[in-house]
Design an enzyme around this catalytic site. Structure first.
Site, PDB file in Angstrom:
ATOM      1  N   LYS A 189       0.824  -1.229   0.000  1.00  0.00           N
ATOM      2  CA  LYS A 189       0.000   0.000   0.000  1.00  0.00           C
ATOM      3  C   LYS A 189       0.853   1.272   0.000  1.00  0.00           C
ATOM      4  O   LYS A 189       0.422   2.305  -0.498  1.00  0.00           O
ATOM      5  CB  LYS A 189      -1.016  -0.017   1.144  1.00  0.00           C
ATOM      6  CG  LYS A 189      -0.444   0.070   2.550  1.00  0.00           C
ATOM      7  CD  LYS A 189      -0.377   1.474   3.086  1.00  0.00           C
ATOM      8  CE  LYS A 189       0.520   1.543   4.304  1.00  0.00           C
ATOM      9  NZ  LYS A 189       0.595   2.848   4.900  1.00  0.00           N
ATOM     10  N   THR A 246      -4.320   5.626   3.064  1.00  0.00           N
ATOM     11  CA  THR A 246      -3.017   6.104   2.581  1.00  0.00           C
ATOM     12  C   THR A 246      -3.122   6.744   1.205  1.00  0.00           C
ATOM     13  O   THR A 246      -2.363   7.651   0.892  1.00  0.00           O
ATOM     14  CB  THR A 246      -1.985   4.947   2.528  1.00  0.00           C
ATOM     15  OG1 THR A 246      -2.178   4.112   3.652  1.00  0.00           O
ATOM     16  CG2 THR A 246      -0.591   5.453   2.531  1.00  0.00           C
TER      17      THR A 246
END
Ligand SMILES: NC(=O)c1ccc[n+]([C@@H]2O[C@H](COP(=O)([O-])OP(=O)(O)OC[C@H]3O[C@@H](n4cnc5c(N)ncnc54)[C@H](O)[C@@H]3O)[C@@H](O)[C@H]2O)c1
Length: 333
Positions: A189, A246
């Site tokens: 990620k 994120t």
């Protein structure tokens, strides 16, 4: 007095420390940068990594890891992924026999391509090890924003002890036995956050960001399952949850760095201007090698890798992804 030791006084360690200090634990903190730690102690605030969050509670700032680890029920390694091995080498000799070791780093070690728990297994029995991951920006944890995370361990009892340690009415901890899946999700990620920042820097909108999140999850699932993770993990907190936070939040350093790259800044200059670790830049290198090792296609990660290395422009990378011949959405493997 129950004691928790933090090895590393960066953003996330400091934020997690505030959760535990509010529960009355004794917090021992050690950082390799003793000048930085002295400043934190003087200000009772981590102005460098977590400005605006005042520290209160039973804090002890330690000159050595040995001092910090004395009598600790939990030892939390809270430093960048590429520093974990050195920190373990330095501190494992001072761990007490019953201390549970936790790690919050998200990444893959360069050169060895080892996951964080694989590095830890070289030093201690994984039955006393727990990793923590999930959508938890330090800034928001420090501000008391309700947050949910996952813990994984080979030993369910250790994971549940970590859950009990952290749980508050604003910080909820789920147990997931799939360490491999959680670690791969957390690592990948950060690379996708760079991509999401690039999209923002290019001035594109949420359509493009959402596409990156969905196809990024497919990509992390493809790699994670090939490495031994469970497919279900990738719809959980540590995967899709952390991808959303994120890839959509300006709090992410990876996003900020990607945004500078998307706006035209040289990637290395962009990384250096962030002034803190940008994990995705390292993980992109590791993914470039892992795709060959596990024979999986990671087109988004690879495009970001090429942009970082200057072998492709961001516009060429976008064009390449849009003309990539995969069109069967559910055929993820
Ligand atoms: N910042 C976040 O919101 C967040 C959230 C979840 C997970 N993480 C992950 O946590 C890890 C750490 O990130 P961060 O943002 O807290 O890092 P950071 O850059 O803010 O701080 C890292 C700290 O570790 C210290 N350190 C480095 N090597 C050390 C050693 N050998 N012994 C003791 N201290 C040492 C540094 O001096 C620094 O103070 C990363 O892998 C990141 O992906 C970060």
């Amino acid at each position: 007095m129950r004691t928790v030791a933090f090895i590393g006084a960066g953003s996330f360690g400091t934020a997690l420390g505030t959760v535990l200090a509010s529960k009355g634990y004794r917090i021992n903190v050690y950082d390799i940068d003793q000048e930085h730690l002295a400043n934190v102690e003087r200000d009772m605030e981590n102005k460098r990594y977590l400005p605006g969050v005042k520290l209160s509670g039973d804090y002890h700032f330690c000159k050595t890891g040995e001092e910090a680890l004395k009598g600790a029920e939990f030892a939390i390694f809270a430093l960048p992924a590429q520093h974990l091995r050195a920190a373990l080498e330095q501190h494992v000799p001072f761990l007490e026999d019953d201390t549970i070791v936790m790690n919050i780093s998200k990444g893959i070690e360069l050169k060895t391509l080892r996951r964080m728990s694989e590095i830890v297994s070289e030093f201690i029995d994984l039955n006393r090890y727990v990793c923590l991951a999930g959508p938890s920006h330090a800034e928001q944890v420090g501000a008391g924003v309700p947050t949910c995370v996952s813990v994984a361990s080979k030993n369910k009892e250790a994971a549940l002890a970590a859950r009990d340690l952290f749980s508050t009415n604003k910080f909820k901890v789920y147990y997931n036995p799939d360490m491999c899946g959680i670690e791969i999700a957390g690592a990948v990620k950060n690379v996708m956050a760079l991509g999401s920042g690039i999209i923002s820097g290019l001035g594109y909108g949420e359509n493009t960001s959402a596409a990156l999140i969905a196809r990024g999850v497919a990509e992390m699932q493809r790699l994670g399952v090939a490495m031994g993770g469970k497919p279900e993990t990738f719809i959980g907190l540590a995967a899709v949850g952390d991808m959303i936070v994120t890839c959509m939040s300006e709090d992410s350093r990876n996003f900020q760095c990607g945004k500078l790259i998307g706006s035209g800044m040289d990637p290395i200059e962009a990384r250096d201007s962030i002034g803190m670790v940008v994990e995705g830049m390292f993980t992109a290198e590791a993914l470039h090698e892992l795709q060959d090792k596990y024979n999986v296609e990671l087109p988004i990660s690879e495009a970001i890798y090429e942009v970082i290395h200057g072998t492709t422009t961001v516009q060429e990378a976008m064009d390449k992804l849009f003309t990539w011949d995969r069109v069967e959405e559910l055929n993820a493997f």
